[in-house]
Write a protein that holds these residues in place. Structure first.
Motif, PDB file in Angstrom:
ATOM      1  N   PRO A   9      -3.946   3.281  -7.260  1.00 25.42           N
ATOM      2  CA  PRO A   9      -4.674   2.754  -6.004  1.00 25.42           C
ATOM      3  C   PRO A   9      -6.166   2.285  -6.158  1.00 25.42           C
ATOM      4  O   PRO A   9      -6.767   1.863  -5.079  1.00 25.42           O
ATOM      5  CB  PRO A   9      -4.159   3.493  -4.764  1.00 25.42           C
ATOM      6  CG  PRO A   9      -3.777   4.753  -5.392  1.00 25.42           C
ATOM      7  CD  PRO A   9      -3.395   4.698  -6.941  1.00 25.42           C
ATOM      8  N   CYS A  16       0.204  -2.836  -5.235  1.00 23.32           N
ATOM      9  CA  CYS A  16       0.820  -1.397  -5.759  1.00 23.32           C
ATOM     10  C   CYS A  16       2.573  -1.409  -5.555  1.00 23.32           C
ATOM     11  O   CYS A  16       2.770  -1.779  -4.655  1.00 23.32           O
ATOM     12  CB  CYS A  16       0.239  -0.391  -4.775  1.00 23.32           C
ATOM     13  SG  CYS A  16      -1.374  -0.004  -5.335  1.00 23.32           S
ATOM     14  N   PRO A  34      -4.261  -2.640  -3.007  1.00 19.28           N
ATOM     15  CA  PRO A  34      -3.428  -2.136  -2.256  1.00 19.28           C
ATOM     16  C   PRO A  34      -2.039  -2.917  -2.073  1.00 19.28           C
ATOM     17  O   PRO A  34      -0.857  -2.599  -2.318  1.00 19.28           O
ATOM     18  CB  PRO A  34      -3.829  -1.876  -1.049  1.00 19.28           C
ATOM     19  CG  PRO A  34      -5.336  -1.536  -1.043  1.00 19.28           C
ATOM     20  CD  PRO A  34      -5.409  -2.741  -2.158  1.00 19.28           C
ATOM     21  N   THR A  93      -5.968  -0.868  -8.551  1.00 18.09           N
ATOM     22  CA  THR A  93      -4.929  -1.878  -8.076  1.00 18.09           C
ATOM     23  C   THR A  93      -5.192  -2.318  -6.680  1.00 18.09           C
ATOM     24  O   THR A  93      -5.203  -1.394  -5.797  1.00 18.09           O
ATOM     25  CB  THR A  93      -3.459  -1.537  -8.493  1.00 18.09           C
ATOM     26  OG1 THR A  93      -3.404  -1.156  -9.923  1.00 18.09           O
ATOM     27  CG2 THR A  93      -2.487  -2.509  -8.010  1.00 18.09           C
ATOM     28  N   PRO A 118       0.913  -1.119   0.031  1.00 18.76           N
ATOM     29  CA  PRO A 118       0.030  -0.035  -0.274  1.00 18.76           C
ATOM     30  C   PRO A 118       0.825   1.261   0.056  1.00 18.76           C
ATOM     31  O   PRO A 118       1.749   1.391   0.662  1.00 18.76           O
ATOM     32  CB  PRO A 118      -0.734  -0.105   1.460  1.00 18.76           C
ATOM     33  CG  PRO A 118      -0.772  -1.550   1.926  1.00 18.76           C
ATOM     34  CD  PRO A 118       0.702  -2.127   1.100  1.00 18.76           C
ATOM     35  N   TYR A 119       0.396   2.504  -0.903  1.00 13.16           N
ATOM     36  CA  TYR A 119       1.007   3.592  -0.716  1.00 13.16           C
ATOM     37  C   TYR A 119       0.877   4.228   0.675  1.00 13.16           C
ATOM     38  O   TYR A 119       0.065   4.014   1.220  1.00 13.16           O
ATOM     39  CB  TYR A 119       0.436   4.362  -1.915  1.00 13.16           C
ATOM     40  CG  TYR A 119       0.733   3.945  -3.313  1.00 13.16           C
ATOM     41  CD1 TYR A 119       1.914   3.321  -3.493  1.00 13.16           C
ATOM     42  CD2 TYR A 119      -0.180   4.154  -4.330  1.00 13.16           C
ATOM     43  CE1 TYR A 119       2.209   2.745  -4.916  1.00 13.16           C
ATOM     44  CE2 TYR A 119       0.239   3.793  -5.643  1.00 13.16           C
ATOM     45  CZ  TYR A 119       1.389   2.877  -5.816  1.00 13.16           C
ATOM     46  OH  TYR A 119       1.389   2.531  -7.157  1.00 13.16           O
TER      47      TYR A 119
END
Length: 148
Positions: free
Chosen positions: A56, A64, A61, A59, A21-22
């Motif tokens: 995100p 990513c 998380p 896609t 996850p970003y």
């Protein structure tokens, strides 16, 4: 928020990738790259990029990808701790922003509003965060949006 258009050249880069996850974990990837660059005496005049490779919203998380890049010369030999790639140059809409979650979110809203208002058409390349000169040690970055 300052905004300008700029033609960014193609760059050869060394990079580190993180999958997940970003968010705050991406900072660790950039710091890892900066440590490597400092050890190789590359950081003083560096151009760094943070590149989220996936959307995100479409896609998962946990899949990513986030890459931290540093520009290297054509003849620089990287070691096995880094990967190599090329940034595809072209025309970019460049926003200078304070590198905080709030300011980054605000910048992305403005960027997508400008695109929705047909002021610009996005090119099919990732949006990149660029750090040059004093931005490497100060909390600012350029958000570079590929446009046609």
């Amino acid at each position: 928020m300052k905004c300008k258009t700029e033609t960014i050249p193609n760059y050869r880069v060394a990079y580190v990738r993180r999958v997940g996850p970003y968010g705050p974990e991406n900072i660790k990837v950039i710091e890892k790259l900066k440590r490597w660059a400092r050890e190789k005496d590359l950081l003083k005049s560096a151009i760094l990029f943070g590149i989220p490779q996936d959307n995100p919203e479409t896609t998962q998380p946990e899949t990513c990808r986030f890459d931290a890049y540093i520009v290297i010369s054509e003849n620089y030999e990287i070691d096995e701790t880094m990967s190599e790639n090329e940034i595809s140059g072209g025309k970019y809409l460049v926003y200078e922003v304070n590198h905080t979650a709030v300011d980054i979110q605000k910048a992305y809203k403005n960027i997508f509003l400008a695109i929705q208002n047909n002021e610009f058409e996005m090119d099919n390349k990732p949006i990149i965060e660029r750090y040059t000169g004093e931005q490497i040690t100060n909390p600012y970055c350029d958000i570079c949006v590929p446009v046609k």
